[in-house]
Design a protein around this motif. Structure first.
Motif, PDB file in Angstrom:
ATOM      1  N   THR A 237       0.811  -1.161  -0.038  1.00 51.14           N
ATOM      2  CA  THR A 237       0.061  -0.030   0.151  1.00 51.14           C
ATOM      3  C   THR A 237       0.841   1.178  -0.210  1.00 51.14           C
ATOM      4  OG1 THR A 237      -0.164   0.168   2.401  1.00 51.14           O
ATOM      5  CG2 THR A 237      -1.681  -1.238   1.290  1.00 51.14           C
ATOM      6  N   CYS A 238       0.439   2.448   0.433  1.00 46.99           N
ATOM      7  CA  CYS A 238       1.290   3.546   0.344  1.00 46.99           C
ATOM      8  C   CYS A 238       1.400   3.877   1.884  1.00 46.99           C
ATOM      9  CB  CYS A 238       0.500   4.940  -0.312  1.00 46.99           C
ATOM     10  SG  CYS A 238       1.573   6.317   0.045  1.00 46.99           S
ATOM     11  N   PRO A 239       2.858   3.912   2.334  1.00 49.34           N
ATOM     12  CA  PRO A 239       3.192   4.211   3.585  1.00 49.34           C
ATOM     13  C   PRO A 239       2.580   5.476   4.033  1.00 49.34           C
ATOM     14  CG  PRO A 239       5.306   3.868   2.394  1.00 49.34           C
ATOM     15  CD  PRO A 239       3.888   3.862   1.529  1.00 49.34           C
ATOM     16  N   LYS A 240       2.552   6.610   3.237  1.00 50.51           N
ATOM     17  CA  LYS A 240       2.231   7.885   3.453  1.00 50.51           C
ATOM     18  C   LYS A 240       0.767   8.192   3.471  1.00 50.51           C
ATOM     19  CE  LYS A 240       4.872  11.274   1.837  1.00 50.51           C
ATOM     20  NZ  LYS A 240       5.901  11.559   2.628  1.00 50.51           N
ATOM     21  N   CYS A 241       0.061   7.756   2.875  1.00 40.24           N
ATOM     22  CA  CYS A 241      -1.255   7.820   2.963  1.00 40.24           C
ATOM     23  C   CYS A 241      -2.356   6.799   2.732  1.00 40.24           C
ATOM     24  CB  CYS A 241      -1.572   9.064   1.468  1.00 40.24           C
ATOM     25  SG  CYS A 241      -1.777   8.027   0.007  1.00 40.24           S
ATOM     26  N   LYS A 242      -3.819   6.921   2.837  1.00 43.32           N
ATOM     27  CA  LYS A 242      -4.717   6.042   2.764  1.00 43.32           C
ATOM     28  C   LYS A 242      -4.767   5.247   1.576  1.00 43.32           C
ATOM     29  CE  LYS A 242      -6.429   7.539   7.319  1.00 43.32           C
ATOM     30  NZ  LYS A 242      -7.609   7.989   8.161  1.00 43.32           N
ATOM     31  N   PHE A 400       5.302   4.406  -7.868  1.00 37.49           N
ATOM     32  CA  PHE A 400       4.632   5.466  -8.999  1.00 37.49           C
ATOM     33  C   PHE A 400       3.791   6.481  -8.149  1.00 37.49           C
ATOM     34  CE2 PHE A 400       5.085   2.830 -13.186  1.00 37.49           C
ATOM     35  CZ  PHE A 400       6.366   3.041 -13.407  1.00 37.49           C
ATOM     36  N   HIS A 401       3.221   5.633  -7.358  1.00 33.10           N
ATOM     37  CA  HIS A 401       2.144   6.428  -6.501  1.00 33.10           C
ATOM     38  C   HIS A 401       2.714   7.355  -5.715  1.00 33.10           C
ATOM     39  CE1 HIS A 401      -1.131   7.345  -3.627  1.00 33.10           C
ATOM     40  NE2 HIS A 401      -0.001   7.163  -2.725  1.00 33.10           N
ATOM     41  N   SER A 402       4.093   6.893  -5.196  1.00 34.21           N
ATOM     42  CA  SER A 402       4.716   8.084  -4.310  1.00 34.21           C
ATOM     43  C   SER A 402       5.149   9.215  -4.957  1.00 34.21           C
ATOM     44  CB  SER A 402       6.206   6.980  -3.715  1.00 34.21           C
ATOM     45  OG  SER A 402       6.930   7.217  -4.785  1.00 34.21           O
ATOM     46  N   GLN A 404       3.430  11.265  -6.232  1.00 33.01           N
ATOM     47  CA  GLN A 404       2.418  12.157  -5.854  1.00 33.01           C
ATOM     48  C   GLN A 404       2.838  13.126  -4.642  1.00 33.01           C
ATOM     49  OE1 GLN A 404      -1.300  11.265  -6.116  1.00 33.01           O
ATOM     50  NE2 GLN A 404      -1.476   9.695  -7.477  1.00 33.01           N
ATOM     51  N   HIS A 405       3.672  12.373  -3.859  1.00 35.88           N
ATOM     52  CA  HIS A 405       3.979  13.000  -2.557  1.00 35.88           C
ATOM     53  C   HIS A 405       5.316  13.945  -2.562  1.00 35.88           C
ATOM     54  CE1 HIS A 405       1.024  10.792  -0.491  1.00 35.88           C
ATOM     55  NE2 HIS A 405       1.429   9.715  -0.865  1.00 35.88           N
ATOM     56  N   TYR A 406       6.031  13.931  -3.788  1.00 37.43           N
ATOM     57  CA  TYR A 406       7.224  14.528  -3.851  1.00 37.43           C
ATOM     58  C   TYR A 406       7.153  16.209  -3.790  1.00 37.43           C
ATOM     59  CZ  TYR A 406      10.573  10.920  -5.310  1.00 37.43           C
ATOM     60  OH  TYR A 406      11.244   9.872  -5.254  1.00 37.43           O
TER      61      TYR A 406
HETATM   62 ZN   LIG Z   1       0.323   8.082  -0.852  1.00 34.79          ZN
END
Ligand SMILES: [Zn+2]
Length: 516
Positions: A237-242, A400-402, A404-406
């Motif tokens: 999953t993403c460790p930063k968001c849900k 790839f999803h991550s 978005q957090h940059y």
């Molecule tokens: Zn995320």
């Protein structure tokens, strides 16, 4: 043969010290070094005080360390006979050593600033951490931002469940045990930061001033798989968001994982289940890893552990190749693909490369951040071709999803060079602790000598002896070099040798006092 000079104590002379420096920093083999010194006349001609590598190490060991290594062990109630060793140093000592180093005095920043490109204040610039939004948000006093970094290869080696225990546990249980070891070890290591973050600690800066400093954990820098371990998020999953595992390819923003949310899920699982398997299942259903009962980052003031971005940008499977080489390989590969794959593939690849190169800028402003946003949008626009060509069934890929957090990370913590994992990588060697400590001592002595030998310190020395305090007792090496600067400025050279001899005699370890 060089004359003995107390400035280089505990080394006999400049040459004596330079040979130590060479042997340690170049990693000269012990036997080779002993054979060199065994050549008749070498030691005498060079005036070296050590006759083999062992006595060279003893000399380095006599330099006071910035902190002592501590050891403890962890065990768990179901297997009390299995003890896991933990070696660590107090993070407050590390903060004191870094802030107290005179070589850093002029570069240390205790308070944040907002910088703009011009006097109209219309374009904000992001580079060092103090220029980001996060520091502004936590600021109220002198803050020491703490960055936790770990390296997976070494971490799993040192935190792994040993072979004997592994045979007694199922694969799932062993993985849960590693998660618990990680979190409970960090709980022990970071414990001193909790109280210090709330009440502050007095720290003597490299400029001689004593400040009440609040150490606050800012973020955690780790390779991708370890981010899951640290955040306690379900792998994939993403460790930063849900964002759920099947939502990773979506462009929309998801709510952040927060400390309180993760804790509430774990507590809920604790109350409502009565077996480890049920506990695990309850957590996993909400995208939280099911092996951790106590999270290391609980109870830290102001802290909601933030994750920094990893350096490898999604180019996986390249083992030991560094981020820089991977970037260059990607660029060359692009050239090889032109004319051989559909235009959309090139577009998608190109926008991804643009994004990665932009992400490495050492300074950003609103305009360059917009370029990054545009590159990301272009990628999303063209990425479908990968599915259409049948390369993959979906693009729910965490890396790839991550991307978005940059942008958010750069605005909060400054540019990515502030939290690149490569910055924190250390090589591993046998007898790691002794080896590491010696290298640190050699480099701290090097920095002490640099300070002592620089002539340009007039202004600095005057500021030391203004109305400010100078602490002699706690940090003899630093105190020595402050004083040396002042003596040079006041041209009382005859006094220098006696003063150094006196200060050397005050060193805490009696073995480190020698004849001058
Ligand atoms: Zn995320």
């Amino acid at each position: 043969m060089e004359e003995e000079d107390p400035l280089f104590y505990p080394f006999a002379s400049h040459l004596d010290w330079k040979v130590v420096c060479w042997a340690v920093q170049e990693g000269i083999g012990h036997k080779a070094f002993d054979r060199l010194l065994a050549i008749p006349g070498v030691r005498e001609h060079l005036g070296l005080q050590y006759h083999n590598i062992r006595s060279l190490h003893q000399t380095i060991d006599s330099i006071p360390a910035w902190a002592k290594w501590q050891s403890t062990h962890l065990s768990f109630h179901d297997k009390p006979q299995h003890k896991h060793e933990l070696h660590y140093r107090n993070p407050l000592d590390a903060i004191q050593a870094l802030l107290g180093n005179p070589a850093h005095a002029r570069d240390i920043v205790y308070k944040p600033s907002t910088i703009f490109s011009d006097s109209t204040h219309s374009t904000r610039i992001y580079n060092e951490m103090w220029s980001g939004r996060w520091w502004h948000a936590v600021q109220g006093a002198y803050v020491a931002l703490v960055i936790i970094a770990s390296n997976k290869t070494q971490l799993t080696r040192y935190l792994s469940v040993d072979k004997v225990l592994k045979e007694e546990l199922s694969v799932k249980e062993a993985s849960s045990r590693t998660q618990r070891l990680f979190h409970e070890s960090l709980c022990i290591i970071l414990e001193p930061l909790k109280e210090a973050g709330r009440t502050g600690v007095e720290i003597t800066g490299g400029d001689g001033l004593v400040r009440l400093v609040f150490p606050i954990i800012a973020y955690y820098v780790a390779d991708y798989p370890e981010q899951f371990l640290a955040m306690c998020s379900k792998y994939g999953t993403c460790p930063k968001c849900k964002a759920r595992a099947d939502q990773l390819a979506e462009v929309q923003q998801f709510a952040h994982r927060t400390q309180s949310w993760t804790t509430s899920v774990i507590n809920e699982a604790n109350t409502n289940t009565n077996s480890n398997a049920a506990f695990c299942q309850h957590c996993m259903a909400q995208d939280i890893a099911g092996g951790v009962f106590e999270l290391f980052w609980l109870d830290f003031p102001l802290c909601n552990i933030h994750l920094a971005i990893t350096s490898d940008n999604g180019w996986s499977g390249m083992g030991q190749i560094g981020g820089k080489e991977r970037k260059h390989m990607a660029r060359v590969l692009l050239g090889c693909l032109i004319g051989k794959v559909p235009g959309d593939v090139i577009q998608a690849y190109c926008s991804l490369l643009d994004f990665i190169y932009l992400a490495h800028y050492p300074t950003h402003d609103d305009t360059t951040l917009q370029y990054m946003q545009k590159a990301l949008e272009d990628f999303h626009q063209h990425k479908e071709v990968i599915i259409n060509l049948g390369v993959r069934e979906d693009l729910d890929i965490p890396k790839f999803h991550s991307l978005q957090h940059y942008l958010e990370n750069i605005k909060n913590f400054g540019t990515t060079d502030n939290y690149n994992i490569e910055m924190f990588e250390r090589n591993e060697k046998p007898q790691m602790i002794a080896w590491l400590t010696r290298r640190e001592k050699v480099s701290s002595f090097q920095s002490y000598l640099k300070m002592s030998m620089e002539d340009e310190e007039e202004e600095f020395a005057h500021s030391m002896f203004g109305d400010q305090r100078l602490l002699l007792t706690k940090r003899p090496h630093q105190a020595r070099c402050h004083i040396l600067n002042v003596i040079q400025d006041h041209n009382c050279q005859g006094f220098k040798k006696d003063l150094i001899s006196y200060l050397n005699s005050q060193l805490p370890d009696p073995h480190s006092r020698g004849q001058l």
